[in-house]
Each structure stands twice: as structure tokens, then as C-alpha cells.
Design an enzyme around this catalytic site. Sequence first.
Site: not given
Ligand code: NAD
Length: 501
Positions: A194, A247-249, A252, A270, A305, A402
Site C-alpha cells: 500500500k 511512517g509516523s510514530t 505505527g 520504521e 526520517c 518532528e
Molecule cells: P504516515 O504515518 O502518515 O503514513 C504512512 C503510511 O501509513 C501511508 O501509506 C498512510 O496511508 C498509511 N496510514 C495512515 N494511517 C493509517 C492507518 N490508520 N492504518 C493503516 N495505514 C495507515 O506517514 P507519512 O506522512 O507518509 O510519512 C512521514 C513519516 O514517515 C515521518 O514520521 C517519517 O519520519 C517517517 N519515516 C520513517 C522512516 C524510517 O525508516 N524510520 C523512513 C521514512 C519516513
Amino acid sequence: MSRTPSPRTLADWQARAAELSFESHAFIDDTFVDAESGDTFESRNPATGEILAQVASCDEPDATRAVAVAREAFAGGEWSRLAPGKRKKTLLRLADLMEANKHELALIDTLDMGKPISSSLGDMAGAIGCIRYQAECIDKLYGEVAPTGEDALALVLREPIGVVAAIVPWNFPLMMTAWKIAPALAAGNSVILKPSEKSPLSALRLAQLAKEAGLPKGVFQVLPGFGHTVGKALALSMEVDCLAFTGSTAVGKQLMQYAGQSNLKRVYLECGGKSPNLVFADCKDLDRVASHAAAAIFHNQGEVCIAGSRLLVENAIREQFVEKVLAAAENMQPGDPLDPQSFMGAIVDEAQHRRILDYIRQGVEEGARLRSGGQALEGPGLFIPPTVFDGVTPSMTIGREEIFGPVLAVFGFDTEEEAIAMANDTPYGLAAGLWSQDIDRIMRVTRRLQSGQVFVNNWAGGDQTMPFGGVKQSGNGRDKSHHSLEEYSELKSVWMSLQAN
Ligand code: NAD
């Protein structure tokens, strides 16, 4: 045979962009299809506002269907029980196809989320390298024979987990995808990807290439759509065995709850960061360190990130060092993402643009000293220049949260102890940097930094051989290296009693 020359200039990339068409359907059961509801969402180029495509907006019914297909493919064994060496060949074919199409793939990411084309090309090298590395690893990963007495033979076998749902963000769309799908596929799982709703297009082009490479039906599927719809449906599914998330904490944490509410699927996270970059006064070449410190936060518009978003500088050199950082930042202004000379591109969308400007406003209101940037550039397009705040304290919002944008928070410290305490004073633990000429100090501080990775006299160094991930609320998984491959397999213990004659 004539070969199309590689694009080199802004005009070359613009010409390529004008010819591009996008796959915008979901990829389920080896076929490009509409979402069952027929709904779509817009994919926009944030540098121009242009609509690139109306993309299939998948939801629960599409997730249910894709999961059933993935499960059937897994049970069928055409991929899951294939000899590792044969899986390797298919994945290497996929990497070759990506290589042959790397300019197109890079262009798609740049148009879809605004990152500079030079950065997208770097991502392609990372994505292709990851697929090759994991493909090469899979026929070198052995099980174990446990040390038993003569009356038994005990084997530890590695088996694929089953159905893996990979949920990824938008900041490095194809590279983050590769970091998940390469080890998961190599290990023999069926994978449902996804992509982020903010950058779905390269994943759909990847699906075309995966089909061409010969991945069996149902082994790799792509469901574009929103997190709260199709993402949530995958995370709550009783038939998904593992969630691989970047994605975001905040999200997560939700995914862990979904796993608890459903089938206790494995959840590898991550997540975000607020990474400290420590500069000690004993550094020899402060100009070099300052230009790396600026790049650590302004690369990819700060949408990274591991952005070095907290710069901790020993007070003895702070004034002069900040001047050098400002000078370096001056040369990192945003420009047309298609221009190979641009260091920074556009911010991914209006919501993120607003969020960054809100943080900048809070920084000013809470008393940090704005030394550069701070205002959005005139449109069209969503651009924010390198923004530097000095005199930040750990209690300020911009010093804690962040931002995920080009905003640097500079702190001062007097002692090593103070620097370590400040660096660790965060719920995150993704990356940390340390600049010093004193080897004793380097070893002391490195050991005490609470972080998944520490960069000594560099920022963001690493390659496929190194695991990548965080501690604390930055996550619990590791991408890249053979450690990530191990995450996508189950251990099966087999105890065989040997009959005495
Ligand atoms: P996000 O958490 O908003 O979204 C990430 C993914 O999760 C997207 O595909 C989104 O559609 C999906 N998502 C959102 N809500 C969901 C839910 N309730 N159920 C299932 N899936 C859901 O993050 P973002 O804005 O896309 O990315 C930015 C974040 O990602 C930042 O916090 C960044 O630090 C982090 N990031 C971490 C790493 C790492 O390796 N640690 C790498 C890149 C980005």
C-alpha cells in the site's frame, strides 16, 4: 541499435515528463483494475499544482480480495516453495528492468511528490541495489543444526511467514518500497503493497515491471488508497501475517493496536525521528562540518526520517559555526524539481506545507531566533526555503517534535555530559551524528547515544550491508542487510529422535 540518451538538463527532463503516461489502477490478481467502488483520488504535482492522474482509491473490499489472492498464491507454493536460487533469478530480472527504466521511475517520484530529480535518481540506485542485495542473500541464508546428543537430530528451518502487507510513506516512495518488498519477496512471502496516497504512481509502474519480470500471479499486488480505508483494512485483516510499516510514530502505534485487535500479526515499524547532530569544538574543518550539517536537514526538503533536525553545537564555537551553516544553507535554496541543479524541491502537499509553516510560527512565538528562511516562496508550487532557528531550548515545540520539513533547530551546550543528555532527551531514537577529532570522545559518546544508527564525522553514511532502523519510539524493525531478510521468515524447530539399533 540506437539508445535514448540519458536526460541531463532541465529541458531533457521536461521533455521526458511531457511524454509520460501513468498507470493509475490497482494491481490485484495480476490485473490492473479499478477499485471495487469505482472511487479515485487525485495525484498532483506539488511543484506546479497540475493533476497527474486519478488513482484507484482502494478500500476494504479490495483489501479482502487482494488478501485472498495473496493467501491462495502462498498456499499454491509457486513462489513460497520455489527454490531460493530460482526466486533470486526473478528478483534480479526485476532489478534489471528497474535499471533499464530508472529515469522514468525517478521522474515519476519527482513529479508525484516534488523531490529533486537528483535525489530521485539516488533513490533508484538505492532501490535497485536493495533488490539485488536481498536477491543475492536468499540462496546464502542457511538454517541450523542444533547441538544435541547422538539420539537426536535437531533442525532450525527458515520458512516464509505468509502474507505480508507493506505500508509505506511518500518521502522516498520507491526506495522505501524496495526496502520492504525486496526481503519479503526474497524470503518467499506474498506481498501486498500500500503506497502512500501522496505518492502512489511509482508503485504502480513497479507492478508493471514485476509482472514483466515473471513474479507469479498474486505474489505481488499494489493497493493505492488512504491509510484509514485500505491501510486499516489490511492491518486488521485476520489473513495478513505481517505488517511492514514505514511512517509516523502515531500511525505505527495504531498498527500495533490493529494487530492486537485482530490476529497478533507481526508488526515491524520504521517510524519518525528528531535526530541530534553533535558538533564539538575540536573539529578541524568547520566549513566542511557546517555544509554537512546543513545538508543533513535540507536534503529532500527536510522530508527525511533521519533528518539532522537538532544541531547541538559546543558554545565555544557556536556563533561562528551557525554563520557557516547559514552560508551553506544559502546555496541549498529550492528550485524546479526537474532541474538537476536543484538541491531542494517542492513540499509534498498543502497539508504538509501548512504544517511546516505552523511549526515555524510556533518557533518564533516561543522565542527561538529565526536566522534564515521562515516564509513560503511565492507560488505556483509549494516551496519553503532553508529555515534556521538558533537559541532553541529543549522545551520548545520546534526542539521536540518532528517537523518533517526544512527547519533546523540549533542548541548550544558546554559539556559532553550536557550534549549527551540533550541528545537523548527525546522519545525518538532513529539517528544521531557526532563530529569530533577526539577518538576517546567519539567512542564514549557513540556508546551512550540512544539511537539505531550513529554517524561519526558524516551524516547518513551507510549501504545495503548495514541495518537501518530505530530504537525507542522510532520503531522496532530493521530494513536492509541480511537482518531484514531474517525478519520476513519464521523459524521452525524440528526435533528428530534417532532410533538406537
Ligand atoms: P504516515 O504515518 O502518515 O503514513 C504512512 C503510511 O501509513 C501511508 O501509506 C498512510 O496511508 C498509511 N496510514 C495512515 N494511517 C493509517 C492507518 N490508520 N492504518 C493503516 N495505514 C495507515 O506517514 P507519512 O506522512 O507518509 O510519512 C512521514 C513519516 O514517515 C515521518 O514520521 C517519517 O519520519 C517517517 N519515516 C520513517 C522512516 C524510517 O525508516 N524510520 C523512513 C521514512 C519516513
